[in-house]
Design a protein around this motif. Structure first.
Motif, PDB file in Angstrom:
ATOM      1  N   ALA A 237     -26.861  -9.122  -3.559  1.00 23.17           N
ATOM      2  CA  ALA A 237     -26.677  -7.695  -3.852  1.00 23.17           C
ATOM      3  C   ALA A 237     -26.057  -7.453  -5.213  1.00 23.17           C
ATOM      4  N   PHE A 238     -25.381  -8.439  -5.788  1.00 22.30           N
ATOM      5  CA  PHE A 238     -24.731  -8.261  -7.088  1.00 22.30           C
ATOM      6  C   PHE A 238     -25.741  -7.946  -8.186  1.00 22.30           C
ATOM      7  N   LEU A 239     -26.984  -8.391  -8.031  1.00 24.83           N
ATOM      8  CA  LEU A 239     -27.995  -8.183  -9.064  1.00 24.83           C
ATOM      9  C   LEU A 239     -28.216  -6.713  -9.379  1.00 24.83           C
ATOM     10  N   THR A 240     -27.937  -5.833  -8.427  1.00 24.06           N
ATOM     11  CA  THR A 240     -28.109  -4.395  -8.651  1.00 24.06           C
ATOM     12  C   THR A 240     -26.779  -3.648  -8.688  1.00 24.06           C
ATOM     13  N   MET A 241     -25.669  -4.380  -8.687  1.00 21.72           N
ATOM     14  CA  MET A 241     -24.345  -3.746  -8.666  1.00 21.72           C
ATOM     15  C   MET A 241     -23.814  -3.423 -10.051  1.00 21.72           C
ATOM     16  N   MET A 242     -24.087  -4.305 -11.011  1.00 21.08           N
ATOM     17  CA  MET A 242     -23.523  -4.140 -12.338  1.00 21.08           C
ATOM     18  C   MET A 242     -24.591  -4.365 -13.398  1.00 21.08           C
ATOM     19  N   GLU A 243     -24.549  -3.575 -14.438  1.00 17.70           N
ATOM     20  CA  GLU A 243     -25.450  -3.764 -15.566  1.00 17.70           C
ATOM     21  C   GLU A 243     -25.232  -5.139 -16.182  1.00 17.70           C
ATOM     22  N   GLY A 244     -26.299  -5.853 -16.396  1.00 23.88           N
ATOM     23  CA  GLY A 244     -26.214  -7.168 -17.013  1.00 23.88           C
ATOM     24  C   GLY A 244     -26.090  -8.307 -16.029  1.00 23.88           C
ATOM     25  N   ALA A 245     -26.117  -8.040 -14.714  1.00 21.02           N
ATOM     26  CA  ALA A 245     -26.027  -9.119 -13.731  1.00 21.02           C
ATOM     27  C   ALA A 245     -27.154 -10.119 -13.959  1.00 21.02           C
ATOM     28  N   LEU A 246     -26.803 -11.415 -14.017  1.00 25.35           N
ATOM     29  CA  LEU A 246     -27.771 -12.460 -14.364  1.00 25.35           C
ATOM     30  C   LEU A 246     -28.283 -13.231 -13.165  1.00 25.35           C
ATOM     31  N   SER A 247     -27.353 -13.689 -12.335  1.00 22.96           N
ATOM     32  CA  SER A 247     -27.715 -14.609 -11.271  1.00 22.96           C
ATOM     33  C   SER A 247     -26.551 -14.697 -10.300  1.00 22.96           C
ATOM     34  N   GLY A 248     -26.780 -15.358  -9.169  1.00 24.79           N
ATOM     35  CA  GLY A 248     -25.678 -15.559  -8.232  1.00 24.79           C
ATOM     36  C   GLY A 248     -26.159 -16.169  -6.941  1.00 24.79           C
ATOM     37  N   LYS A 249     -25.186 -16.598  -6.135  1.00 23.21           N
ATOM     38  CA  LYS A 249     -25.509 -17.180  -4.818  1.00 23.21           C
ATOM     39  C   LYS A 249     -24.364 -16.913  -3.858  1.00 23.21           C
ATOM     40  N   THR A 250     -24.719 -16.392  -2.702  1.00 29.21           N
ATOM     41  CA  THR A 250     -23.746 -16.155  -1.641  1.00 29.21           C
ATOM     42  C   THR A 250     -23.616 -17.393  -0.758  1.00 29.21           C
ATOM     43  N   GLY A 251     -22.614 -17.367   0.112  1.00 30.86           N
ATOM     44  CA  GLY A 251     -22.459 -18.435   1.084  1.00 30.86           C
ATOM     45  C   GLY A 251     -21.501 -18.040   2.190  1.00 30.86           C
ATOM     46  N   PHE A 252     -21.734 -18.597   3.381  1.00 29.92           N
ATOM     47  CA  PHE A 252     -20.807 -18.382   4.492  1.00 29.92           C
ATOM     48  C   PHE A 252     -20.959 -19.483   5.530  1.00 29.92           C
ATOM     49  N   THR A 253     -19.839 -20.025   5.954  1.00 29.09           N
ATOM     50  CA  THR A 253     -19.744 -20.811   7.179  1.00 29.09           C
ATOM     51  C   THR A 253     -18.421 -20.439   7.829  1.00 29.09           C
ATOM     52  N   ASN A 254     -18.265 -20.811   9.082  1.00 28.74           N
ATOM     53  CA  ASN A 254     -17.009 -20.499   9.774  1.00 28.74           C
ATOM     54  C   ASN A 254     -15.817 -21.135   9.080  1.00 28.74           C
ATOM     55  N   ASN A 255     -16.034 -22.311   8.508  1.00 32.15           N
ATOM     56  CA  ASN A 255     -14.942 -23.020   7.847  1.00 32.15           C
ATOM     57  C   ASN A 255     -14.685 -22.490   6.442  1.00 32.15           C
ATOM     58  N   ALA A 256     -15.750 -22.174   5.723  1.00 29.57           N
ATOM     59  CA  ALA A 256     -15.621 -21.766   4.320  1.00 29.57           C
ATOM     60  C   ALA A 256     -15.283 -20.303   4.155  1.00 29.57           C
ATOM     61  N   GLY A 257     -15.654 -19.471   5.114  1.00 33.56           N
ATOM     62  CA  GLY A 257     -15.549 -18.034   4.908  1.00 33.56           C
ATOM     63  C   GLY A 257     -16.632 -17.572   3.952  1.00 33.56           C
ATOM     64  N   TYR A 258     -16.517 -16.341   3.488  1.00 35.48           N
ATOM     65  CA  TYR A 258     -17.489 -15.827   2.523  1.00 35.48           C
ATOM     66  C   TYR A 258     -17.179 -16.385   1.133  1.00 35.48           C
ATOM     67  N   CYS A 259     -18.238 -16.861   0.473  1.00 33.29           N
ATOM     68  CA  CYS A 259     -18.117 -17.437  -0.874  1.00 33.29           C
ATOM     69  C   CYS A 259     -19.158 -16.791  -1.773  1.00 33.29           C
ATOM     70  N   TYR A 260     -18.893 -16.843  -3.070  1.00 30.12           N
ATOM     71  CA  TYR A 260     -19.863 -16.303  -4.009  1.00 30.12           C
ATOM     72  C   TYR A 260     -19.634 -16.901  -5.388  1.00 30.12           C
ATOM     73  N   VAL A 261     -20.740 -17.096  -6.095  1.00 31.06           N
ATOM     74  CA  VAL A 261     -20.684 -17.437  -7.516  1.00 31.06           C
ATOM     75  C   VAL A 261     -21.751 -16.620  -8.214  1.00 31.06           C
ATOM     76  N   GLY A 262     -21.366 -15.947  -9.291  1.00 31.90           N
ATOM     77  CA  GLY A 262     -22.314 -15.084  -9.987  1.00 31.90           C
ATOM     78  C   GLY A 262     -22.049 -15.040 -11.475  1.00 31.90           C
ATOM     79  N   ALA A 263     -23.048 -14.556 -12.223  1.00 29.88           N
ATOM     80  CA  ALA A 263     -22.940 -14.493 -13.682  1.00 29.88           C
ATOM     81  C   ALA A 263     -23.426 -13.145 -14.170  1.00 29.88           C
ATOM     82  N   LEU A 264     -22.829 -12.704 -15.268  1.00 30.71           N
ATOM     83  CA  LEU A 264     -23.163 -11.417 -15.888  1.00 30.71           C
ATOM     84  C   LEU A 264     -23.181 -11.591 -17.394  1.00 30.71           C
ATOM     85  N   GLN A 265     -24.099 -10.895 -18.062  1.00 33.67           N
ATOM     86  CA  GLN A 265     -24.179 -10.927 -19.530  1.00 33.67           C
ATOM     87  C   GLN A 265     -24.297  -9.503 -20.052  1.00 33.67           C
ATOM     88  N   ARG A 266     -23.342  -9.115 -20.883  1.00 36.63           N
ATOM     89  CA  ARG A 266     -23.341  -7.762 -21.446  1.00 36.63           C
ATOM     90  C   ARG A 266     -22.582  -7.782 -22.770  1.00 36.63           C
TER      91      ARG A 266
END
Length: 418
Positions: A237-266
């Motif tokens: 969802a980050f791709l449409t959240m902010m101008e210049g969003a480049l890429s990203g990946k979500t993640g979730f497991t019971n042990n890890a919780g919610y995780c995210y890594v993303g990139a933006l260029q502006r």
């Protein structure tokens, strides 16, 4: 001096120390500068309410970590793992290769594409399943094809992690499901996760392919026999959240919780955000709030400044060297120059207004003959808060031969016997 008031310091070092300094620079070139500094730092007010247990904001161009909260603590990473799965696959296989689905791959738990044992798919098609909807069965099918087995592919992932300076990351699975073995837990740090994303979007020879896949909104494909068809949609969802969003990946497991890594260029700035343990159900929106907060902080507080300093380099005495014009009563010297291509007159760093760079010219007291023109003799180092951010090699501008008995006899004969 420029308006940024860079301080220039001359530091005369012994040759042995100089070699150690250069070795340190080579080591630093394998790691993004400033990123290994740990310790207590004052948290800016706007970043005090981050939900993530571990968070990093990184300058994507340089790799410098601009902010970290427990950024060096190892934690499970869930499906953010798949950015490494994708880049390793792109760098080691042809997307047109055909993947045969194993029983093990077909038996992966949700989230699944639903591929079946014995079916065949184009490798490039499965990469969209991997990244857009984070399918665990596709990840294993890809890993078994590229690495020969899940274990073989994990070895490739861990080797790539070492290559790019991620020394606190350990991969066991290609999909990020919680796992552990005798060597440790499937885990990373927010700093390493940001570093991995930076490699994927800025440094990898396959960065354009990586971006093309991860930015695709939807993709349709089928098995090679045309018996089944699928359409996958991008869940980032980050791709449409902010101008210049480049890429990203979500993640979730019971042990890890919610995780995210993303990139933006502006505005010629590139930022990477990595979040680990950013809430558990029912708080899946925390990762988006933290990502927006960190990206906005970077955009607001950091600007590029030119910190280049045109340093006047001295001449260095060369012990036991033949002096210019062969005059025994004179000492031998060599002029110093910046390494070829380094005298560009510009060095732009992403800095906050109050951040100041110190420039230190590090040279030995004296050189020992013989000296060859172009040989490394020192460096001009740029430091920010005590961390090395840039280094320019300094070379000998002239060759100086070593004094020898025959040359001395020749000079004495020429002076007193003629």
């Amino acid at each position: 001096m420029k308006g940024n008031q860079v301080q220039v310091v001359f530091s005369m070092k012994k040759p042995g120390v100089l070699l150690m300094a250069f070795a340190f620079f080579l080591c630093c070139s394998l790691r993004a500068y400033g990123q290994e500094t740990e310790g207590e730092t004052e948290i800016p007010p706007e970043l005090r309410q981050l939900y993530a247990q571990s968070a990093v904001l990184m300058d994507g161009d340089s790799g410098r970590i601009l902010f970290e909260k427990n950024g060096y603590e190892q934690k499970p990473m869930a499906s953010t793992t798949k950015i490494m799965t994708l880049i390793v696959t792109l760098e080691n296989a042809n997307p047109d290769e055909i993947v045969t689905v194993s029983e093990y791959a077909a038996g992966m738990p949700d989230v699944q594409l639903g591929i079946r044992q014995g079916e065949q798919y184009r490798l490039g098609d499965l990469l969209y399943s991997l990244m857009l909807e984070s399918h665990n069965d596709s990840a294993v099918a890809i890993a078994e094809h590229v690495g020969g087995s899940v274990e073989g592919f994990a070895g490739m992932m861990n080797a790539k992690a070492r290559d790019i300076g991620c020394y606190n990351t350990y991969y066991i699975t290609p999909n990020g499901l919680d796992a552990s073995d005798e060597k440790g837990e499937h885990s990373t740090t927010a700093a390493d996760l940001a570093r991995t994303m930076r490699y994927c979007i800025c440094q990898s020879p396959k960065r354009e392919e990586f971006l093309a896949i991860t930015r695709t909104s939807s993709y349709s494909f089928g098995d090679t026999e045309g018996l089944r068809s699928f359409t996958v949609g991008n869940k980032n969802a980050f791709l449409t959240m902010m101008e210049g969003a480049l890429s990203g990946k979500t993640g979730f497991t019971n042990n890890a919780g919610y995780c995210y890594v993303g990139a933006l260029q502006r505005e010629d700035k590139t930022f990477v955000v990595a979040l680990l343990a950013c809430g558990w159900p029912n708080n899946r929106s925390y990762k988006w709030k933290d990502t927006r907060t960190l990206m906005s902080y970077g955009l607001e507080h950091y600007e590029y400044r030119d910190v280049w300093e045109q340093v006047e380099l001295p001449s260095l005495q060369v012990k036991n060297g033949i002096p210019e014009e062969g005059n025994l009563e004179e000492k031998a010297f060599t002029d110093l120059v910046l390494a070829e291509g380094e005298d560009r007159g510009e060095l732009k760093l992403l800095l906050m207004p109050e951040e100041q760079v110190e420039v230190e010219v590090e040279l030995p007291d004296v050189l020992a003959a013989p000296v060859e023109a172009g040989s490394l003799v020192g460096n001009v180092s740029y430091y920010l808060d005590g961390s090395l951010v840039h280094m320019v090699p300094v070379e000998a501008g002239d060759s100086v031969e070593k004094l020898n008995f025959g040359w001395c006899l020749e000079q004495i004969a020429g002076k007193y016997l003629i």
